[in-house]
Design a protein around this motif. Structure first.
Motif, PDB file in Angstrom:
ATOM      1  N   THR A  13      51.205  73.143 -22.647  1.00  0.00           N
ATOM      2  CA  THR A  13      51.881  72.674 -21.972  1.00  0.00           C
ATOM      3  C   THR A  13      52.658  74.345 -20.815  1.00  0.00           C
ATOM      4  O   THR A  13      52.866  73.929 -19.513  1.00  0.00           O
ATOM      5  CB  THR A  13      52.410  72.218 -22.929  1.00  0.00           C
ATOM      6  OG1 THR A  13      52.483  71.387 -23.465  1.00  0.00           O
ATOM      7  CG2 THR A  13      53.961  71.850 -21.814  1.00  0.00           C
ATOM      8  N   ASP A  24      52.715  65.718 -19.487  1.00  0.00           N
ATOM      9  CA  ASP A  24      52.034  64.740 -19.822  1.00  0.00           C
ATOM     10  C   ASP A  24      51.219  63.269 -18.413  1.00  0.00           C
ATOM     11  O   ASP A  24      50.224  62.927 -18.615  1.00  0.00           O
ATOM     12  CB  ASP A  24      53.207  63.793 -20.544  1.00  0.00           C
ATOM     13  CG  ASP A  24      51.776  62.429 -21.348  1.00  0.00           C
ATOM     14  OD1 ASP A  24      50.873  62.850 -21.789  1.00  0.00           O
ATOM     15  OD2 ASP A  24      53.101  61.692 -21.424  1.00  0.00           O
ATOM     16  N   THR A  50      48.115  64.807 -16.887  1.00  0.00           N
ATOM     17  CA  THR A  50      46.919  65.380 -18.305  1.00  0.00           C
ATOM     18  C   THR A  50      46.565  63.631 -18.385  1.00  0.00           C
ATOM     19  O   THR A  50      47.036  62.198 -18.328  1.00  0.00           O
ATOM     20  CB  THR A  50      47.936  65.691 -19.889  1.00  0.00           C
ATOM     21  OG1 THR A  50      47.554  66.718 -19.262  1.00  0.00           O
ATOM     22  CG2 THR A  50      46.418  65.510 -20.828  1.00  0.00           C
ATOM     23  N   CYS A  69      50.276  74.974 -17.547  1.00  0.00           N
ATOM     24  CA  CYS A  69      50.748  74.220 -16.372  1.00  0.00           C
ATOM     25  C   CYS A  69      51.886  74.444 -16.221  1.00  0.00           C
ATOM     26  O   CYS A  69      51.970  73.821 -15.025  1.00  0.00           O
ATOM     27  CB  CYS A  69      50.721  72.883 -17.053  1.00  0.00           C
ATOM     28  SG  CYS A  69      48.688  71.983 -18.074  1.00  0.00           S
ATOM     29  N   ASP A  95      43.456  66.103 -22.508  1.00  0.00           N
ATOM     30  CA  ASP A  95      43.547  65.987 -23.601  1.00  0.00           C
ATOM     31  C   ASP A  95      43.489  65.231 -24.294  1.00  0.00           C
ATOM     32  O   ASP A  95      43.225  64.363 -23.268  1.00  0.00           O
ATOM     33  CB  ASP A  95      44.549  66.920 -23.856  1.00  0.00           C
ATOM     34  CG  ASP A  95      45.051  67.370 -25.118  1.00  0.00           C
ATOM     35  OD1 ASP A  95      44.628  67.491 -26.261  1.00  0.00           O
ATOM     36  OD2 ASP A  95      45.937  68.434 -25.068  1.00  0.00           O
ATOM     37  N   GLY A 107      45.395  67.899 -15.906  1.00  0.00           N
ATOM     38  CA  GLY A 107      44.646  68.470 -17.441  1.00  0.00           C
ATOM     39  C   GLY A 107      43.698  67.523 -18.127  1.00  0.00           C
ATOM     40  O   GLY A 107      44.022  66.000 -17.598  1.00  0.00           O
ATOM     41  N   SER A 159      45.999  70.612 -22.386  1.00  0.00           N
ATOM     42  CA  SER A 159      46.852  70.492 -21.765  1.00  0.00           C
ATOM     43  C   SER A 159      48.072  70.158 -22.496  1.00  0.00           C
ATOM     44  O   SER A 159      49.359  70.883 -22.091  1.00  0.00           O
ATOM     45  CB  SER A 159      46.428  69.710 -20.364  1.00  0.00           C
ATOM     46  OG  SER A 159      46.777  68.621 -20.506  1.00  0.00           O
ATOM     47  N   SER A 160      47.970  69.365 -23.658  1.00  0.00           N
ATOM     48  CA  SER A 160      49.201  69.171 -24.315  1.00  0.00           C
ATOM     49  C   SER A 160      49.774  69.947 -25.373  1.00  0.00           C
ATOM     50  O   SER A 160      50.591  69.626 -25.808  1.00  0.00           O
ATOM     51  CB  SER A 160      48.573  67.977 -24.696  1.00  0.00           C
ATOM     52  OG  SER A 160      48.887  66.388 -23.890  1.00  0.00           O
ATOM     53  N   CYS A 206      51.569  64.396 -24.426  1.00  0.00           N
ATOM     54  CA  CYS A 206      52.534  65.582 -24.845  1.00  0.00           C
ATOM     55  C   CYS A 206      53.434  65.580 -24.737  1.00  0.00           C
ATOM     56  O   CYS A 206      54.163  64.538 -24.161  1.00  0.00           O
ATOM     57  CB  CYS A 206      52.503  66.522 -22.814  1.00  0.00           C
ATOM     58  SG  CYS A 206      53.145  67.366 -22.602  1.00  0.00           S
TER      59      CYS A 206
END
Length: 161
Positions: A56, A84, A87, A59, A73, A71, A50-51, A77
């Motif tokens: 990104t 972020d 996540t 999302c 990761d 998320g 997700s980052s 992010c």
């Protein structure tokens, strides 16, 4: 420059992922990401990677469509604070951690985007390409263990080493 989205193919099916969107990235390299039609009932979607650049943007798009997104990761992010915040720092390369991972709420779907970036580094150090297969296997195993029936694997060139 933000990636631009264009519809490559798709159809409307209630409650399902409806198509694939081509993402023209920063270097003009096309990638694929799934889209979920905004009129669907909200889903809880877990995005691995997700980052990353595509993660990104995905999302943000899913949140904008009214879906509940979480998320995972192993990096924070750097592009979007909203992403972020949703996540969890987690390394899908770690088999034991993946086997023990239990999300607060079981997602309806997983979109797997996690991969080592920079293909040229993978060519120079091929053992790093193994990580991309391990993360895919662990994401599939997570879906199986949690009973998640909807799984999407999408990748830029990095996922293929």
């Amino acid at each position: 420059m933000k990636p631009t989205l264009r519809l490559a193919q798709g159809r409307l099916i209630r409650g399902k992922i409806v198509g694939i969107v081509g993402v023209l990235g920063l270097f003009g390299i096309p990638s694929l990401v799934p889209i979920i039609h905004a009129t669907f009932l909200p889903m809880h979607i877990l995005v691995t990677g997700s980052s990353g650049t595509i993660g990104t943007r995905l999302c943000e798009t899913l949140l904008g469509a009214g879906h509940n997104v979480s998320g995972i990761d192993w990096l924070p992010c750097k592009w979007q604070k909203t992403v972020d915040d949703l996540t969890t720092k987690f390394d899908l390369r770690d088999d034991a951690a993946t086997a023990a991972y239990q999300p607060k709420n079981t997602p309806d779907a997983i979109v797997h985007l996690a991969a080592n970036a920079r293909v040229y580094e993978l060519v120079e150090e091929p053992i790093r390409a193994r990580d991309n297969f391990v993360t895919l296997f662990n994401a599939l195993e997570l879906a199986r263990r949690l009973g998640i029936k909807k799984f999407v694997f999408a990748s830029s060139r990095e996922g293929y080493g």
